[in-house]
Write an enzyme that holds these catalytic residues in place. Structure first.
Site, short mmCIF file in Angstrom:
data_model
loop_
_atom_site.label_atom_id
_atom_site.label_comp_id
_atom_site.label_asym_id
_atom_site.label_seq_id
_atom_site.Cartn_x
_atom_site.Cartn_y
_atom_site.Cartn_z
CG ASP A 263 5.82 3.79 0.87
OD1 ASP A 263 6.12 4.50 1.86
OD2 ASP A 263 4.65 3.61 0.48
CE1 TYR B 202 -3.68 2.52 0.60
CE2 TYR B 202 -2.45 3.25 2.52
CZ TYR B 202 -3.48 3.43 1.62
OH TYR B 202 -4.31 4.51 1.73
CE LYS C 57 1.03 5.07 8.27
NZ LYS C 57 1.09 4.23 7.09
C1 LIG Z 1 0.36 4.70 5.70
C2 LIG Z 1 1.12 4.46 4.47
C3 LIG Z 1 1.04 5.31 3.36
C4 LIG Z 1 0.04 6.42 3.28
O1 LIG Z 1 0.23 7.40 4.23
P1 LIG Z 1 -0.99 8.39 4.60
O2 LIG Z 1 -0.37 9.38 5.50
O3 LIG Z 1 -2.03 7.52 5.24
O4 LIG Z 1 -1.48 8.98 3.33
C5 LIG Z 1 1.90 5.10 2.31
N1 LIG Z 1 2.77 4.10 2.32
C6 LIG Z 1 2.87 3.23 3.35
C7 LIG Z 1 3.88 2.15 3.31
C8 LIG Z 1 2.04 3.38 4.45
O5 LIG Z 1 2.10 2.50 5.46
#
Ligand SMILES: *Cc1c(COP(=O)(O)O)cnc(C)c1O
Length: 431
Positions: free
Chosen positions: A240, A145, A268
């Site tokens: 990511d 994701y 995060k």
């Molecule tokens: C949470 C997450 C996102 C998206 O971040 P948001 O702040 O919710 O838009 C993208 N990549 C990874 C790996 C994530 O865990």
């Protein structure tokens, strides 16, 4: 039984106001069969709902809360920042301070830009990679994701590499066709895809430690393969690390597996509980971004002073003590070892995964290595386990496809209580 009467009433009202009663889908407890606890406050490792139930929190706002809730130093930094004004839309010193600290922790990042969410970070990184390479196509992995940007809301029907189908109504086929997907941990499929169309691919984006199909670790040599193949084809490799950054190890998955990606996305933890994310990487790629270059990307609230203050103080806390993250990882290992023992005693067939301070439990007799094996896990057994844990005051992510998080605020007693609760919950899971 848990008393959730006030939460139930609040949820009923919220459903008249917001789609599904929530501002992000997983909060709705869709598959669980009880209303989501509405939260009143949180402190350290504790979270408390409006019915007065207190829980040990392993959701941690889905990752950001690495130093525990309402850490006094983060609160103080926010209070002081607020008195100086909440937003200016102009450069500030604290943006450079945070950028400098992030660069120190992630040496692969030569330049970076702050944005407001992980979604923006990955979307912007993809745009920069496309602008830099002059290519349209990207590769992502099934079950990874990267936020809800259109071109990343795509997966394929099977493990074979195939042209993307949109995952969500509203994502056009035209957008989806430029996203190629391939099964995570399938080395042959990836090699084949790159052989076939590597020279047309702008970027390969991956969660180097995957946390959005439950926690799934990369197999030996897999990330190196991604590095080698992308290098060969002049494709930008994007790690990511929005979730795994700062918490699988302080320096992220790239330090654990000794890989230097071309670009990294962070989120995060970087905002310490406020909306911050960042994308960065090689200087020649980042200098394509406006106003240094032609790739447009902007944000009214990007680099917001309150958000920078929370992020900076959080990163200071986890770097001032050079063992901060290591200690939290060691605590997590005690927890997952305990969960494995508890499951064995209860005769529950589970896979307990851990990476640093991240962990998840799959109700599966077979190893979980990708989305297909994650999806095949027993959802009903998970639901019974989850509800038993919640009743015993343990607040876990309400889905097997989500990862759980340990913070520096979790005490040895918290861990022991959680393992004890799991002994009961694994028996409950058998139904
Ligand atoms: C949470 C997450 C996102 C998206 O971040 P948001 O702040 O919710 O838009 C993208 N990549 C990874 C790996 C994530 O865990």
């Amino acid at each position: 039984m848990l008393h959730l009467e006030k939460s139930a009433a609040a949820f009923a009202e919220a459903q008249t106001l917001m789609p599904g009663g929530v501002n992000s889908p997983v909060r709705s407890y869709n598959r669980i069969g009880c209303p989501p606890p509405f939260i009143a406050w949180a402190k350290g490792s504790t979270i408390c709902d409006i019915d007065g139930n207190q829980y040990i929190d392993y959701v941690g706002s889905w990752g950001p809360i690495i130093v525990g809730h309402a850490h006094p130093r983060v609160v103080k930094a926010l209070q002081e920042a607020a008195t100086r004004g909440t937003s200016y839309g102009a450069p500030t010193l604290i943006e450079s301070q945070l950028a400098k600290l992030v660069k120190e922790i992630y040496p692969s990042i030569e330049k970076l830009r702050m944005v407001n969410s992980g979604t923006e970070a990955t979307m912007s990184a993809i745009r920069a990679a496309r602008g830099y390479t002059g290519r349209d196509k990207i590769v992502k992995f099934i079950g990874c994701y990267h936020g809800h940007g259109d071109s990343l809301l795509v997966k394929a029907g099977s493990g074979a590499a195939t042209f993307g189908q949109p995952d969500s109504p509203g994502v056009t086929a035209g957008t989806a066709k430029d996203t190629l997907t391939v099964a995570y941990n399938d080395a042959d499929a990836f090699r084949e895809l790159m052989d076939r169309c590597g020279d047309d691919i702008a970027a390969v984006i991956v969660e180097p430690i995957a946390g959005n199909m439950g926690l799934v670790l990369p197999e030996e040599g897999y990330l190196q393969l991604l590095r080698d193949e992308t290098q060969k084809h002049g494709t930008v490799l994007i790690f990511d690390e929005v979730m795994c950054g700062f918490r699988t190890a302080l320096h992220g998955a790239q330090s654990i597996y000794h890989i230097v990606p071309d670009m990294t996305t962070l989120g995060k933890i970087i905002g310490g509980g406020l909306p911050v994310a960042a994308y960065g990487g090689r200087k020649d790629i980042m200098d394509c971004v406006s106003p240094a270059g032609q790739v447009y990307q902007a944000g009214t609230l990007s680099g917001n002073p309150l958000a920078m203050a929370a992020g900076l103080e959080t990163l200071r806390l986890i770097t001032e003590d050079p063992d901060y993250i290591e200690k939290a990882c060691a605590k997590t290992k005690i927890l997952t070892d305990g969960l494995k023992d508890a499951a064995a005693q209860a005769g529950a067939a589970v896979q307990v995964h851990r990476a640093g301070t991240m962990f998840s439990v799959f109700f599966s007799a077979v190893p979980v290595t990708n989305y297909a094996t994650s999806e095949a896990s027993d959802q009903d057994a998970f639901r019974r386990y989850f509800l038993s844990m919640l009743e015993q005051g343990i607040y876990l992510a309400p889905s097997q496809f989500e990862t759980n998080f340990v913070s520096g605020a979790h005490s040895d007693e918290d861990i022991a209580r959680t393992v004890k609760a799991a002994e009961t919950a694994f028996r409950a899971a058998r139904g």
